[in-house]
Design a protein around this motif. Sequence first.
Motif, PDB file in Angstrom:
ATOM      1  N   TRP A 139       0.812  -1.219   0.000  1.00 49.32           N
ATOM      2  CA  TRP A 139       0.000   0.000   0.000  1.00 49.32           C
ATOM      3  C   TRP A 139       0.845   1.269   0.000  1.00 49.32           C
ATOM      4  CZ3 TRP A 139      -0.101   3.522   4.136  1.00 49.32           C
ATOM      5  CH2 TRP A 139       0.497   3.101   5.320  1.00 49.32           C
ATOM      6  N   MET A 140       2.075   1.186   0.522  1.00 47.29           N
ATOM      7  CA  MET A 140       2.932   2.362   0.523  1.00 47.29           C
ATOM      8  C   MET A 140       3.654   2.582  -0.815  1.00 47.29           C
ATOM      9  SD  MET A 140       4.461   2.811   4.369  1.00 47.29           S
ATOM     10  CE  MET A 140       4.616   4.595   4.157  1.00 47.29           C
ATOM     11  N   ASP A 141       3.405   1.684  -1.777  1.00 49.09           N
ATOM     12  CA  ASP A 141       3.920   1.909  -3.121  1.00 49.09           C
ATOM     13  C   ASP A 141       3.292   3.149  -3.744  1.00 49.09           C
ATOM     14  OD1 ASP A 141       5.535  -0.294  -2.926  1.00 49.09           O
ATOM     15  OD2 ASP A 141       4.220  -1.620  -4.078  1.00 49.09           O
ATOM     16  N   PHE A 142       2.251   3.653  -3.111  1.00 49.85           N
ATOM     17  CA  PHE A 142       1.658   4.932  -3.551  1.00 49.85           C
ATOM     18  C   PHE A 142       2.719   6.024  -3.607  1.00 49.85           C
ATOM     19  CE2 PHE A 142       0.031   9.079  -2.177  1.00 49.85           C
ATOM     20  CZ  PHE A 142      -0.927   9.333  -3.153  1.00 49.85           C
ATOM     21  N   LEU A 143       3.721   5.908  -2.748  1.00 50.89           N
ATOM     22  CA  LEU A 143       4.759   6.924  -2.645  1.00 50.89           C
ATOM     23  C   LEU A 143       5.856   6.765  -3.698  1.00 50.89           C
ATOM     24  CD1 LEU A 143       5.065   6.928   1.244  1.00 50.89           C
ATOM     25  CD2 LEU A 143       3.917   8.639  -0.170  1.00 50.89           C
TER      26      LEU A 143
ATOM     27  N   VAL B  50       0.851   4.578  19.101  1.00 50.55           N
ATOM     28  CA  VAL B  50       1.727   3.449  19.424  1.00 50.55           C
ATOM     29  C   VAL B  50       1.144   2.092  19.050  1.00 50.55           C
ATOM     30  CG1 VAL B  50       2.840   4.662  21.355  1.00 50.55           C
ATOM     31  CG2 VAL B  50       0.797   3.287  21.780  1.00 50.55           C
ATOM     32  N   ASP B  51       0.001   2.066  18.363  1.00 50.87           N
ATOM     33  CA  ASP B  51      -0.575   0.785  17.940  1.00 50.87           C
ATOM     34  C   ASP B  51       0.439  -0.017  17.153  1.00 50.87           C
ATOM     35  OD1 ASP B  51      -2.976   1.556  19.047  1.00 50.87           O
ATOM     36  OD2 ASP B  51      -3.995   1.927  17.148  1.00 50.87           O
ATOM     37  N   VAL B  52       0.376  -1.340  17.289  1.00 55.68           N
ATOM     38  CA  VAL B  52       1.227  -2.214  16.472  1.00 55.68           C
ATOM     39  C   VAL B  52       0.762  -2.173  15.024  1.00 55.68           C
ATOM     40  CG1 VAL B  52       1.783  -3.744  18.400  1.00 55.68           C
ATOM     41  CG2 VAL B  52      -0.216  -4.233  16.974  1.00 55.68           C
ATOM     42  N   ASN B  53       1.652  -2.498  14.114  1.00 53.85           N
ATOM     43  CA  ASN B  53       1.305  -2.506  12.695  1.00 53.85           C
ATOM     44  C   ASN B  53       0.145  -3.456  12.431  1.00 53.85           C
ATOM     45  OD1 ASN B  53       3.713  -1.054  12.754  1.00 53.85           O
ATOM     46  ND2 ASN B  53       4.390  -1.852  10.776  1.00 53.85           N
ATOM     47  N   ASP B  54      -0.757  -3.028  11.590  1.00 52.53           N
ATOM     48  CA  ASP B  54      -1.909  -3.861  11.247  1.00 52.53           C
ATOM     49  C   ASP B  54      -1.828  -4.389   9.814  1.00 52.53           C
ATOM     50  OD1 ASP B  54      -2.222  -1.344  10.167  1.00 52.53           O
ATOM     51  OD2 ASP B  54      -4.405  -1.374  10.322  1.00 52.53           O
ATOM     52  N   MET B  55      -0.834  -3.936   9.062  1.00 51.34           N
ATOM     53  CA  MET B  55      -0.706  -4.363   7.671  1.00 51.34           C
ATOM     54  C   MET B  55       0.708  -4.103   7.164  1.00 51.34           C
ATOM     55  SD  MET B  55      -3.056  -1.307   6.022  1.00 51.34           S
ATOM     56  CE  MET B  55      -3.161  -2.130   4.456  1.00 51.34           C
TER      57      MET B  55
ATOM     58  N   ASN C 240       9.558  11.910   1.725  1.00 50.50           N
ATOM     59  CA  ASN C 240       9.098  11.502   0.394  1.00 50.50           C
ATOM     60  C   ASN C 240       8.575  12.708  -0.367  1.00 50.50           C
ATOM     61  OD1 ASN C 240       8.825   8.877   2.092  1.00 50.50           O
ATOM     62  ND2 ASN C 240       8.606   8.186  -0.034  1.00 50.50           N
ATOM     63  N   TRP C 241       9.109  12.917  -1.577  1.00 46.90           N
ATOM     64  CA  TRP C 241       8.696  14.015  -2.436  1.00 46.90           C
ATOM     65  C   TRP C 241       7.735  13.529  -3.515  1.00 46.90           C
ATOM     66  CZ3 TRP C 241      10.391  18.922  -1.272  1.00 46.90           C
ATOM     67  CH2 TRP C 241      11.460  19.023  -0.385  1.00 46.90           C
ATOM     68  N   THR C 242       6.917  14.425  -4.015  1.00 44.61           N
ATOM     69  CA  THR C 242       6.044  14.133  -5.156  1.00 44.61           C
ATOM     70  C   THR C 242       6.742  14.597  -6.437  1.00 44.61           C
ATOM     71  OG1 THR C 242       4.935  16.296  -5.156  1.00 44.61           O
ATOM     72  CG2 THR C 242       4.034  14.572  -3.699  1.00 44.61           C
ATOM     73  N   PRO C 243       6.270  14.181  -7.596  1.00 43.80           N
ATOM     74  CA  PRO C 243       6.851  14.682  -8.853  1.00 43.80           C
ATOM     75  C   PRO C 243       6.763  16.201  -8.984  1.00 43.80           C
ATOM     76  CG  PRO C 243       5.543  12.719  -9.259  1.00 43.80           C
ATOM     77  CD  PRO C 243       5.280  13.119  -7.834  1.00 43.80           C
TER      78      PRO C 243
ATOM     79  N   TRP D 184      -4.911   8.081   0.963  1.00 43.25           N
ATOM     80  CA  TRP D 184      -3.804   7.238   0.518  1.00 43.25           C
ATOM     81  C   TRP D 184      -3.199   6.459   1.685  1.00 43.25           C
ATOM     82  CZ3 TRP D 184       1.080   7.585   2.517  1.00 43.25           C
ATOM     83  CH2 TRP D 184       1.482   8.797   3.099  1.00 43.25           C
ATOM     84  N   TRP D 185      -3.401   6.947   2.915  1.00 43.82           N
ATOM     85  CA  TRP D 185      -2.896   6.233   4.097  1.00 43.82           C
ATOM     86  C   TRP D 185      -3.866   5.110   4.445  1.00 43.82           C
ATOM     87  CZ3 TRP D 185       1.675   6.415   6.575  1.00 43.82           C
ATOM     88  CH2 TRP D 185       1.773   5.706   7.779  1.00 43.82           C
ATOM     89  N   LYS D 186      -3.452   3.870   4.337  1.00 45.48           N
ATOM     90  CA  LYS D 186      -4.338   2.717   4.491  1.00 45.48           C
ATOM     91  C   LYS D 186      -4.316   2.077   5.876  1.00 45.48           C
ATOM     92  CE  LYS D 186      -5.407   3.162   0.189  1.00 45.48           C
ATOM     93  NZ  LYS D 186      -6.702   3.832  -0.164  1.00 45.48           N
ATOM     94  N   SER D 187      -3.208   2.175   6.588  1.00 45.86           N
ATOM     95  CA  SER D 187      -3.106   1.516   7.893  1.00 45.86           C
ATOM     96  C   SER D 187      -4.060   2.145   8.903  1.00 45.86           C
ATOM     97  CB  SER D 187      -1.673   1.607   8.422  1.00 45.86           C
ATOM     98  OG  SER D 187      -1.594   1.149   9.758  1.00 45.86           O
ATOM     99  N   LYS D 188      -4.657   1.308   9.730  1.00 48.29           N
ATOM    100  CA  LYS D 188      -5.547   1.778  10.799  1.00 48.29           C
ATOM    101  C   LYS D 188      -4.815   1.902  12.130  1.00 48.29           C
ATOM    102  CE  LYS D 188      -9.144   2.035   8.178  1.00 48.29           C
ATOM    103  NZ  LYS D 188      -9.655   3.384   7.802  1.00 48.29           N
TER     104      LYS D 188
END
Length: 297
Positions: free
Chosen positions: A75-79, A292-297, A207-210, A284-288
């Motif tokens: 999902w972070m390939d969006f960047l 300090v929550d643990v990674n969900d994806m 992370n920069w955009t074009p 674009w941010w998909k993680s819930k």
Amino acid sequence: MTITNASSMTTIGIAAVLAAASMHLAQGFTVPAPSSRVRVNQQRQYVCSAALAAVAKEIEEEASTPPSSASDPHWMDFLKYDGKPTFDVVAKTQQLTSEPGYRAFDLSRIPSDYYDPEYLFRGPAVGPINREDLDATNKRIDMPKIFPDLKREPFGFAVDPENPYRVLYFERWTYTHMGDYTLNGYPITMPATNEYGKQPLMTFSVNWTPEGKIIYSCLGGAVDRFEGNTGGKTAVFGLFETMGLLKGYNFHVGNKAIGIGQKFNRLMNAALQAFSKEADIPSWWKSKARGVDVNDM
């Protein structure tokens, strides 16, 4: 039944259930017992059978999920964007980190035209938080008053070989707690300690955009938590440690007590926020995972 690619928790569960089953079945079949004891052993056998069935179901569900591969999208390939940047991403990052507001951690002084409208910040214990909320929380701490000599020292800029729009670098913070701290809305003042603070070396990425805007920045945490004099804490939490606010607190990922506090602050719209409201987090941010929550994806 063949077990393949079982998770570590599943493996532990299997071992525990098999050990219990072996013990209880041995008790049930090798030791003569009164009728009441037979009933107890029958109940134990039933529980073990049910537990084994539950583990078997979990293994089947895991087996039905195709294994991940290098070609799977993330999902972070969006960047990541097509082609290469038309500008020097390292030079632009160095320009950003040379801004007086950046060096003094007085974020509202950083020109807003650096940032994309969908910008987010994420750290080990903070985020996702947008630019507006990040600036507001930073301003309420009142850095110029409390730490007038705060200096961020960035160095070691490098482009991510897997993403030409991403720049990674190191940073070290030094400062003196010279001003009293009073949080807006609370009649409590923390007097200046005049303590000198030197935080462990920490990692950052941008992370920069074009279009040449920052859409995401990330704090990675301490390189060596034994460096400095803030108990391994970095960034804002290192500042609070020097002020004496966080003695004995560990803001590690998965800390449930801290997580509850962060969510309560968000619910009550408290002065200091660890993450933005759901409606204010770009799609674009998909993680819930929040704070300090643990990674969900």
